[in-house]
Scaffold this motif. Structure first.
Motif, PDB file in Angstrom:
ATOM      1  N   UNK A  53       0.882  -1.118   0.002  1.00 43.17           N
ATOM      2  CA  UNK A  53       0.073   0.067   0.004  1.00 43.17           C
ATOM      3  C   UNK A  53       1.177   1.336  -0.033  1.00 43.17           C
ATOM      4  N   UNK A  54       0.705   2.055  -0.954  1.00 40.32           N
ATOM      5  CA  UNK A  54       1.346   3.296  -0.745  1.00 40.32           C
ATOM      6  C   UNK A  54       0.516   4.449  -0.399  1.00 40.32           C
ATOM      7  N   UNK A  55       0.732   4.920   0.796  1.00 43.08           N
ATOM      8  CA  UNK A  55      -0.036   5.637   1.477  1.00 43.08           C
ATOM      9  C   UNK A  55       0.382   7.361   1.544  1.00 43.08           C
ATOM     10  N   UNK A  56      -0.570   8.092   0.980  1.00 45.60           N
ATOM     11  CA  UNK A  56      -0.357   9.614   1.117  1.00 45.60           C
ATOM     12  C   UNK A  56      -0.543   9.851   2.712  1.00 45.60           C
ATOM     13  N   UNK A  57       0.404  10.567   3.272  1.00 47.59           N
ATOM     14  CA  UNK A  57       0.304  10.590   4.920  1.00 47.59           C
ATOM     15  C   UNK A  57      -0.717  11.755   4.871  1.00 47.59           C
ATOM     16  N   UNK A  58      -1.177  12.929   4.184  1.00 49.32           N
ATOM     17  CA  UNK A  58      -1.963  13.613   4.482  1.00 49.32           C
ATOM     18  C   UNK A  58      -3.487  13.595   3.522  1.00 49.32           C
ATOM     19  N   UNK A  59      -4.339  12.778   3.960  1.00 47.43           N
ATOM     20  CA  UNK A  59      -5.329  12.641   3.247  1.00 47.43           C
ATOM     21  C   UNK A  59      -6.615  13.360   3.711  1.00 47.43           C
ATOM     22  N   UNK A  64      -2.842   9.831   8.051  1.00 44.88           N
ATOM     23  CA  UNK A  64      -1.586   8.768   7.900  1.00 44.88           C
ATOM     24  C   UNK A  64      -1.452   7.803   8.947  1.00 44.88           C
ATOM     25  N   UNK A  65      -1.079   8.365  10.248  1.00 47.76           N
ATOM     26  CA  UNK A  65      -0.829   7.397  11.358  1.00 47.76           C
ATOM     27  C   UNK A  65      -1.985   6.479  11.567  1.00 47.76           C
ATOM     28  N   UNK A  66      -3.092   7.032  11.621  1.00 50.12           N
ATOM     29  CA  UNK A  66      -4.484   6.310  11.823  1.00 50.12           C
ATOM     30  C   UNK A  66      -4.746   5.194  11.085  1.00 50.12           C
ATOM     31  N   UNK A  67      -4.506   5.505   9.763  1.00 52.94           N
ATOM     32  CA  UNK A  67      -4.782   4.488   8.400  1.00 52.94           C
ATOM     33  C   UNK A  67      -3.588   3.427   8.830  1.00 52.94           C
ATOM     34  N   UNK A  68      -2.460   3.727   9.228  1.00 50.80           N
ATOM     35  CA  UNK A  68      -1.426   2.813   9.390  1.00 50.80           C
ATOM     36  C   UNK A  68      -1.660   1.824  10.173  1.00 50.80           C
ATOM     37  N   UNK A  92       8.757  10.747  10.165  1.00 56.00           N
ATOM     38  CA  UNK A  92       9.284   9.362   9.423  1.00 56.00           C
ATOM     39  C   UNK A  92       9.777   8.231  10.335  1.00 56.00           C
ATOM     40  N   UNK A  93      10.464   8.701  11.395  1.00 53.99           N
ATOM     41  CA  UNK A  93      10.792   7.525  12.476  1.00 53.99           C
ATOM     42  C   UNK A  93       9.630   6.966  13.006  1.00 53.99           C
ATOM     43  N   UNK A  94       8.807   7.965  13.446  1.00 56.15           N
ATOM     44  CA  UNK A  94       7.658   7.531  14.166  1.00 56.15           C
ATOM     45  C   UNK A  94       6.682   6.390  13.513  1.00 56.15           C
ATOM     46  N   UNK A  95       6.696   6.635  12.035  1.00 53.77           N
ATOM     47  CA  UNK A  95       5.818   5.863  11.261  1.00 53.77           C
ATOM     48  C   UNK A  95       6.553   4.631  10.779  1.00 53.77           C
ATOM     49  N   UNK A  96       7.894   4.758  10.937  1.00 58.04           N
ATOM     50  CA  UNK A  96       8.860   3.459  10.570  1.00 58.04           C
ATOM     51  C   UNK A  96       8.581   2.289  12.024  1.00 58.04           C
ATOM     52  N   UNK A  97       8.607   3.236  13.068  1.00 54.33           N
ATOM     53  CA  UNK A  97       8.465   2.364  14.327  1.00 54.33           C
ATOM     54  C   UNK A  97       7.066   1.792  14.537  1.00 54.33           C
ATOM     55  N   UNK A  98       5.988   2.474  13.917  1.00 58.07           N
ATOM     56  CA  UNK A  98       4.763   1.985  13.829  1.00 58.07           C
ATOM     57  C   UNK A  98       4.420   1.075  12.777  1.00 58.07           C
ATOM     58  N   UNK A  99       5.372   0.474  11.969  1.00 56.68           N
ATOM     59  CA  UNK A  99       5.168  -0.646  11.223  1.00 56.68           C
ATOM     60  C   UNK A  99       5.303  -0.156   9.618  1.00 56.68           C
ATOM     61  N   UNK A 100       5.551   1.033   9.277  1.00 62.00           N
ATOM     62  CA  UNK A 100       5.665   1.325   7.796  1.00 62.00           C
ATOM     63  C   UNK A 100       6.907   0.900   7.409  1.00 62.00           C
ATOM     64  N   UNK A 101       6.867   0.121   6.072  1.00 64.14           N
ATOM     65  CA  UNK A 101       8.162  -0.340   5.609  1.00 64.14           C
ATOM     66  C   UNK A 101       9.183   0.655   5.073  1.00 64.14           C
ATOM     67  N   UNK A 102       8.496   2.008   4.601  1.00 64.33           N
ATOM     68  CA  UNK A 102       9.476   3.086   3.978  1.00 64.33           C
ATOM     69  C   UNK A 102       8.819   4.301   4.049  1.00 64.33           C
ATOM     70  N   UNK A 103       9.662   5.233   4.050  1.00 61.83           N
ATOM     71  CA  UNK A 103       8.902   6.801   3.997  1.00 61.83           C
ATOM     72  C   UNK A 103       9.605   7.498   2.837  1.00 61.83           C
ATOM     73  N   UNK A 104       8.827   7.693   2.059  1.00 62.58           N
ATOM     74  CA  UNK A 104       9.236   8.415   0.774  1.00 62.58           C
ATOM     75  C   UNK A 104       8.641   9.689   0.714  1.00 62.58           C
TER      76      UNK A 104
END
Length: 221
Positions: A53-59, A64-68, A92-104
């Motif tokens: 899933x490529x997820x735009x952080x600002x929908x 983004x963090x809620x959807x993650x 980015x660090x918080x999202x990666x810790x939360x389970x995201x594979x990468x932050x682009x």
């Protein structure tokens, strides 16, 4: 590998970037790409368990963090690549810790970076599928119900002891004359126990000098 297509969900509210990402990813014939412009429509299809899933952080309707977190709860096998306009290291660090594979970060080279990222995920998933398939084959091969034949009372007693050994975490000593199937029993216990994912390491004790047995098995200082 599975015959199921490698499913990629693009969740992006910016129409230009949505079309850009979908077009770029669709050039890869191994990918099945679907796009969404808001979190609501995306969540309605999350049950399809996309691989990536490529997820735009600002929908507009979801953070983004809620959807993650929803993805982690409902489709934990899906890998999430966060895409954002801002290069926010802390986020980015918080999202990666939360389970995201990468932050682009959205940039001119977003297509190539995304392709590389998805290719790496696909290779990892393909390898994982192969490993699971091999594990099933090994378990079936060393299933004592099919690999050992016998209806006599002594054999039934052996089967009963194997069942007990499989369900416990104790050290098992297997004795018997040469050619009676000691290693076969050992493999049946190992590959049907909770340790099936660990390595099975047979050691030819007859080839080790008596004085070196202890250091060979347990190491030495």
């Amino acid at each position: 590998m599975s015959d199921r297509p490698f499913l990629v969900f693009v969740v992006e509210d910016n129409e230009y970037y949505n079309k850009l990402l979908v077009h770029a990813l669709s050039l890869n014939p191994d990918l099945l790409v679907r796009s969404f412009k808001n979190g609501k429509d995306f969540l309605a299809k999350l049950s399809e368990k996309p691989d990536v899933i490529t997820l735009d952080y600002h929908l507009p309707d979801h953070k983004g963090s809620t959807l993650l977190q929803r993805i982690q709860d409902e489709s934990p096998e899906s890998e999430v690549i966060i895409i954002s306009e801002q290069e926010d290291i802390e986020t980015a660090v918080d999202l990666l810790k939360g389970g995201a594979y990468d932050y682009l970060v959205k940039s001119k080279d977003i297509n190539s970076r995304l392709h590389n990222c998805i290719n790496n995920i696909k290779k990892q998933k393909d390898l994982s599928t192969q490993v699971k398939s091999l594990q099933k084959e090994v378990k079936a091969k060393y299933s004592f119900q099919s690999s050992m034949i016998g209806n006599s009372k002594p054999m039934k007693e052996v089967f009963g002891l194997i069942e007990k050994a499989i369900q416990t975490n104790i050290t098992v000593s297997i004795t018997g004359n040469t050619g009676t199937g000691k290693e076969l029993v050992a493999k049946a216990i190992h590959y049907n126990s909770k340790l099936r994912d660990k390595a099975f390491v047979p050691v030819n004790m007859a080839a080790i000098p008596k004085d070196l047995v202890e250091s060979e098995l347990f190491g030495h200082e």
